[in-house]
Design a protein around this motif. Structure first.
Motif, short mmCIF file in Angstrom:
data_model
loop_
_atom_site.label_atom_id
_atom_site.label_comp_id
_atom_site.label_asym_id
_atom_site.label_seq_id
_atom_site.Cartn_x
_atom_site.Cartn_y
_atom_site.Cartn_z
N GLU A 115 0.83 -1.22 0.00
CA GLU A 115 0.00 0.00 0.00
C GLU A 115 0.86 1.26 0.00
N GLU A 118 1.87 1.53 -3.56
CA GLU A 118 0.69 1.91 -4.35
C GLU A 118 0.40 3.40 -4.19
N ASP A 119 0.38 3.85 -2.95
CA ASP A 119 0.01 5.24 -2.70
C ASP A 119 1.01 6.20 -3.33
N ILE A 122 0.24 6.14 -7.02
CA ILE A 122 -1.03 6.80 -7.30
C ILE A 122 -0.81 8.31 -7.33
N MET A 124 1.61 9.74 -8.37
CA MET A 124 2.28 10.09 -9.63
C MET A 124 1.41 9.72 -10.83
N TYR A 126 -0.49 6.86 -11.35
CA TYR A 126 -0.59 5.46 -11.74
C TYR A 126 -1.93 4.87 -11.30
N GLU A 127 -2.34 3.83 -12.04
CA GLU A 127 -3.48 3.01 -11.62
C GLU A 127 -2.95 1.70 -11.06
N ILE A 128 -3.80 1.01 -10.31
CA ILE A 128 -3.41 -0.30 -9.79
C ILE A 128 -4.08 -1.36 -10.64
N GLN B 492 -3.73 10.47 -17.90
CA GLN B 492 -4.29 9.57 -16.89
C GLN B 492 -4.21 10.16 -15.49
N VAL B 493 -5.32 10.07 -14.78
CA VAL B 493 -5.34 10.44 -13.37
C VAL B 493 -5.24 9.14 -12.58
N GLY B 494 -4.30 9.07 -11.70
CA GLY B 494 -4.10 7.82 -10.96
C GLY B 494 -5.16 7.63 -9.90
N GLY B 495 -5.18 6.46 -9.33
CA GLY B 495 -6.10 6.23 -8.23
C GLY B 495 -6.50 4.79 -8.13
N LEU B 496 -7.21 4.49 -7.06
CA LEU B 496 -7.73 3.15 -6.86
C LEU B 496 -9.07 3.04 -7.58
N GLN B 500 -11.02 -1.45 -5.41
CA GLN B 500 -9.78 -1.43 -4.62
C GLN B 500 -9.93 -0.52 -3.40
N ARG B 504 -9.82 -1.64 0.69
CA ARG B 504 -9.04 -1.04 1.78
C ARG B 504 -9.95 -0.70 2.96
#
Lengths: 345, 802
Positions: A115, A118-119, A122, A124, A126-128, B492-496, B500, B504
């Motif tokens: 995590e 991931e955080d 994210i 920056m 990114y997607e997961i 692209q905008v990042g994120g869960l 996901q 959490r």
């Protein structure tokens, strides 16, 4: 009469002083200042006085009455105070006894590391991305430039389910699947997950472990982007003073391929037992996505490029927290798990 | 690959670098040096000795008293227990004060009353692995050549004043499986030249082709076969330098012929094979695929059964060698051999790889063929062998090479633009620098029309595309020089994903409730795979499991999680609350990927609250587990759709188990472990939950919209009901909710009683009903009217108000 008044005052003041509690004090108040009390009597008896004495005496009586009233109030306050003090003393507790525990569990250290990574990514953009643990040979190997008779397949021993189905040996198939699904569009993902290798479980090997991979595909993605990204990652995971260095290596799915070392976070680079006296610790493998991998996923490798990196989550956790046996992560001993209760910023 | 620096220095000059510095440079530019090994291992005082005389020790049968000349005026008496020690030998002597590997220090000593001034050594005592020591000396001391000079440094003579670099080669760098390959690499790093070995000999008048016929039946598998014939060989021990280079390279010396082939294997990376010409017997070599079931005995004296995809070297009649893997016993070179045929060939990698895998035989030879040898070294190696056999074994090389050659030996051309290279690296390397680096690699390079035309020598078979050139330039220019940037931000905008993010939240709820997250294995035993499974489908099994315990993919998280709880309880951790989020694997058919479904599981045992000094102790029970589940549904906004039904599940307590339903569909279970199961796992009362996480996290949820905070008071009415013991409170609650008008805002069980005050088959359940209107204060009449409807419905349902 004045003398009588003074005597009365002495008497009541004494009684006030003697009153041990609010009830007794109230009795004193009723006895002396009440309608049937001696002071009222004195006031009633004023009618017998001469016109000259009356106001003088009236003033005296009132003064005594005010004085007594004030004393009564003071004494009452004092008694109340005492009562509160007594109550407080009685209610006093041993503050060193333990608090009523609030149950609080916590994340598994591997999840914690995942995590955290991931955080960071994210933030920056990114997607997961996630994918199946049971994979097709195609996504696990072939789409990653590892055809069936490739010598590098020796590098990994694989649990097969059938000729074409296996337990993924790396999280890279998620990259292959994601690229395929994006149909030529840019990609920026982090893929965490469980992977499997035919290893006997011991202090440094586990037949199941976790990886987290990163993949960026787009126009003009270059190696300096990879290096900068990994620098951000290592500083986040191991401290702002850390530096990275790249060493040439080989992975079938990247070209060029590099292994990445981080300056030892224990000794700072002077050499110690953690870094085996080298000052550097190998933490991950990475590289520029091999054109065959891009082409197989439907990209024009002349127009787009990409970088990828893969990290062993256990390795990071072991280094970061000084864990000496990989099996701890899968034994789920509460005495181990509960050590990761503390949060970190 | 083990690289003797002494040996390497014959081809490339690195004399200005200490071994560790050289190792660092090699590592940083492409090949990882795993170890830098000092072969002298800190040894001192080890000299050449001459055994002048040998007598039996009077007191010990196995000991000899040797008088040894160590280059001093007086002879030194040394007691030696080796069976092969003898007068006249030149030997290795560790003098008093000598340090040997393993922390051994040699002192003057008395052995059974006789003085001993040192030790006569075996090679093992000098730190050489037993498997590398020539067989003749494997069980005793090592005997030096006769011309060795007593008193001189034996380590120097034995080539032990040397450093070996152990290279960890990646699959692509098979070019460095040879001393010459490493020399090219070092020369490229240092910007120097490579000095190639020369092969000179005078060939005899007799022609090789007159004594040996050659036929190659499959030029795809075997595109090049070269044979040299050498007569009048004297098979003997190799010279010391050759033996010691082999040992440094990890190969045991045998005799001069075999040693020369191995020397060239290490030097050129070209495996050779020497056949005893007379044992071939036919004057013929035919290479062909094996016949099904064909048998031959390899050099290791194992009889092998072969298949048509195995390729053979035969004498035209029987198999003499498995191509590229191992020779046969029949035509092995022996002390009696006088004429040898040296094979230098190219066998296709995939064929050798498959055969080697089939036979379970990996040799120095197969390791090189598998990855592809340099096509241009095959013939050079044959000539080198002929030259060395003439020089070191007194052989007479017959003229010419018996040859079938259809191998493409042209260098691979790669055309790449400097902009491409810089674009991939994020750098600005000049064209001149790029050309200089390619020159250092001894690649052919030409710049034309803004492009680099690179001709890659065949020794570097790993370089075929532009990106390979990018790597070569980058690694020699130095990765440290690459700047650090971040990818340009895209659209692209990042994120869960919502899934996901919710997962959490599930973790947070579980941990907030006091559970630790566990991670267990996806693989389990066939017996446990379906235990507690919410859905039993075909299981997914490994073809070749390492153990039965990890042979099948799980369909429930609970078995491993229960094991984890047992593990803790067995270690005096009695109060355990664990949860896991992981996949289960539901195989619909064996041919497709199983359906992977993410589940959430909980296992609880021991005390739930434990505030001992204040006297609060509560053990976990069904309702603790259910409370956690309810908290989760509440957090996820799903409470309205959730219900619980009593259920019977194998392995769980039949009276204390429920299915969890979401919108009418079973999505989980909750229950106490069956007492028999608890006993099996050495557990006290233990409660488990397993739910289909995907179903929960993907369920539709109403949007969160504010409702007015109550401004008017609510009115509460309690009802105590006498019910059959078996009547679920949930049913009664449903009746109440249904009957209550819109004014009824909440219904809550606040007491359950069964005991003396009610009949044995009854129980008393008390509900608290809250009436409320957001718009105004309710009047008594309105509440009574609403409440009466509830009471009426209850009466109709047979629930008796107490």
């Amino acid at each position: 009469m004045e003398q009588q008044l003074n005597q009365l005052k002495e008497e009541v003041l004494k009684k006030i002083e003697e009153a041990a509690n609010l009830k007794a004090l109230n009795e004193v108040r009723v006895a002396y200042l009440g309608k049937k009390g001696p002071i009222t009597d004195l006031l009633k008896g004023m009618g017998k006085l001469s016109a000259e004495e009356r106001p003088k005496m009236g003033a005296l009586v009132n003064a005594v009455r005010e004085h007594v009233t004030a004393e009564l109030e003071a004494k009452a306050a004092n008694l109340e105070d005492q009562a509160i003090q007594a109550q407080l003393e009685q209610e006093s507790i041993d503050v060193t006894l333990p608090g009523a525990a609030i149950k609080a569990g916590n994340r598994h250290p591997l999840t914690r590391v995942i995590e955290e990574i991931e955080d960071l990514f994210i933030s920056m953009g990114y997607e997961i991305a996630e994918g199946p643990e049971v994979e097709k040979d195609y996504y696990n190997f072939e789409a990653l430039n590892l055809p069936k008779d490739h010598p590098a397949r020796d590098m990994q021993d694989t649990f097969y389910i059938s000729e074409e189905i296996l337990l993924r040996t790396q999280t890279s198939p998620v990259q292959a699947r994601t690229m395929e699904a994006k149909e030529g569009a840019a990609v920026r993902i982090i893929c965490p997950g469980k992977v499997f290798r035919r290893d006997s479980d011991d202090a440094t090997h586990s037949h199941q472990f976790m990886q987290i991979e990163g993949l960026v595909v787009g126009e003009n993605i270059c190696m300096s982007d990879l290096k900068g990204t990994l620098d951000v990652l290592t500083k986040k995971m191991f401290g702002a003073d850390r530096e990275i260095r790249l060493r040439p290596s080989f992975f079938p799915f990247t070209e060029p391929s590099v292994e990445v070392d981080v300056s030892c976070f224990k000794c700072g680079g002077t050499g110690c037992n953690v870094c085996k006296q080298t000052g550097w610790i190998e933490i991950l493998g990475s590289g520029m996505v091999h054109p065959n991998v891009l082409e197989m996923a439907g990209y024009d490798s002349k127009k787009v490029s990409g970088f990828a990196f893969g990290i062993g989550v256990e390795r990071i956790a072991m280094l970061k927290y000084g864990v000496d046996d990989i099996r701890h992560f899968y034994t789920n001993d509460v005495r181990f798990l509960s050590q990761f209760e503390r949060a970190e910023g | 690959m083990l690289v003797s620096l002494k040996w390497l220095s014959q081809y490339v000059d690195f004399s200005n670098l200490a071994p560790a510095e050289l190792a660092e440079k090699i590592t940083r530019s492409g090949i990882e040096v795993d170890a830098v090994i000092d072969r002298s291992q800190g040894m001192t005082n080890v000299v050449v000795g001459h055994v002048v005389s040998k007598e039996k020790h009077p007191e010990a049968d196995k000991l000899n008293i040797c008088q040894v000349d160590v280059g001093e005026e007086s002879l030194q008496q040394i007691i030696c227990g080796a069976p092969n020690v003898d007068a006249g030998q030149k030997v290795i002597v560790a003098r008093p004060g000598a340090h040997l590997p393993g922390g051994i220090k040699i002192k003057k000593a008395k052995l059974r009353g006789q003085e001993s001034n040192g030790m006569i050594c075996s090679l093992q005592e000098l730190g050489i692995e037993g498997r590398l020591v020539p067989k003749a000396y494997a069980e005793g001391i090592y005997v030096l050549p006769e011309d060795s000079v007593p008193g001189t440094d034996a380590l120097e003579l034995l080539g032990l004043r040397d450093t070996v670099l152990e290279l960890g080669l990646t699959a692509n760098r098979s070019d460095a499986m040879s001393m010459l390959g490493v020399a090219y690499e070092v020369a490229a790093i240092l910007g120097t030249d490579v000095k190639l070995p020369e092969s000179t000999y005078i060939a005899s008048n007799e022609k090789a082709a007159d004594v040996l016929q050659l036929e190659v039946q499959d030029t795809t598998v075997n595109p090049l076969y070269a044979a040299k014939v050498i007569k009048n060989i004297k098979v003997a021990e190799s010279p010391l330098w050759l033996q010691h280079y082999l040992m440094a390279g990890g190969i045991r010396p045998h005799n001069n012929v075999v040693d020369i082939t191995n020397y060239i294997l290490l030097e050129y990376g070209q495996p050779l094979h020497a056949f005893d010409y007379d044992q071939l017997g036919t004057g013929k070599i035919v290479t062909r695929p094996a016949q099904a079931g064909e048998k031959m005995t390899t050099l290791d004296d194992v009889e092998r059964t072969l298949q048509p995809h195995n390729y053979l070297i035969t004498n035209g009649e029987v198999a003499e060698a498995v191509a590229g893997v191992m020779g046969g016993a029949k035509s092995e070179v022996s002390d009696a051999t006088t004429t040898v045929v040296i094979e230098s060939a190219y066998f296709a990698g995939p064929s050798v790889r498959r055969t080697s895998k089939d036979l379970g035989l990996r040799s120095d030879s197969s390791a090189r063929f598998e990855k592809g040898v340099d096509p241009n070294r095959v013939l050079l190696a044959a000539e080198r062998a002929a030259g060395l056999l003439a020089e070191l074994a007194g052989g007479e090389v017959l003229e010419g090479t018996v040859l079938v050659d259809e191998l493409d030996k042209t260098p691979k051309r790669v055309v790449v633009s400097p902009d491409f290279i810089n674009g991939r690296l994020g750098m600005k390397i000049s064209l001149e620098d790029m050309i200089a680096i390619l020159n250092r690699l001894q690649f052919g390079v030409e710049a034309a029309n803004g492009l680099l035309i690179v001709d890659v020598p065949t020794r570097r078979g790993d370089i075929t595309i532009e990106e390979d050139i990018v790597e070569e330039i980058a690694r020699l220019y130095g990765y440290d020089e690459i700047p650090m940037t971040l990818p340009a931000s895209g659209e692209q905008v990042g994120g869960l994903t919502p899934y996901q993010a919710k997962r959490r939240i599930v973790r947070n709820v579980m941990e907030g409730a006091g559970l630790y997250q566990a991670v267990t294995y996806s693989l389990t035993s066939a017996a446990a795979a379906q235990k507690f499974a919410l859905q039993k489908e075909e299981t997914t099994k490994l073809l070749m499991p390492m153990s039965e315990e990890h042979s099948t993919l799980r369909q429930s998280l609970l078995p491993h999680l229960i094991d984890a709880v047992s593990h803790n309880v067995a270690r005096q951790v009695n109060d355990v609350a664990l949860y896991e989020i992981g996949s289960v694997f539901l195989g619909k058919t064996a041919e497709e990927l199983p359906h992977e479904e993410e589940h959430l599981a909980l296992v609880l045992t021991g005390r739930w609250t434990d505030n001992a000094w204040q006297g609060e102790k509560k053990a976990v029970d069904f309702f603790v587990a259910k409370g956690i589940v309810e908290a989760l549904f509440s957090k996820l906004g799903l409470t309205a759709g959730v219900s619980y039904e009593k259920a019977v599940v194998d392995g769980l307590h039949p009276g204390r188990t429920a299915h969890i339903l979401l919108n009418g569909e079973v999505i989980g279970l909750i229950g106490q472990l069956h007492p028999a199961e608890q006993k099996k796992s050495d557990l006290k009362e233990t409660y488990v939950v397993e739910m289909k996480l995907a179903a929960i996290l993907t369920a539709e949820v109403e949007e969160l919209v504010y409702k007015a905070v109550p401004r008017f008071p609510s009115i509460t009415r309690d009802i105590a009901l006498e019910l059959e013991r078996t009547t679920p409170a949930g049913e009664i609650e449903a009746i109440i909710r249904k009957a209550g008008t819109k004014l009824l805002k909440n219904v809550k069980v606040f007491d359950v009683y069964q005991g003396e005050k009610v009949a044995a088959d009854k129980k008393s359940v008390a509900f608290s009903l809250t009436y409320f209107d957001a718009e105004r204060t309710l009047t008594d009449e309105e509440v009574v009217a609403a409440h009466n409807k509830v009471l009426k419905a209850l009466a109709e349902a047979g629930a008796e108000v107490r």
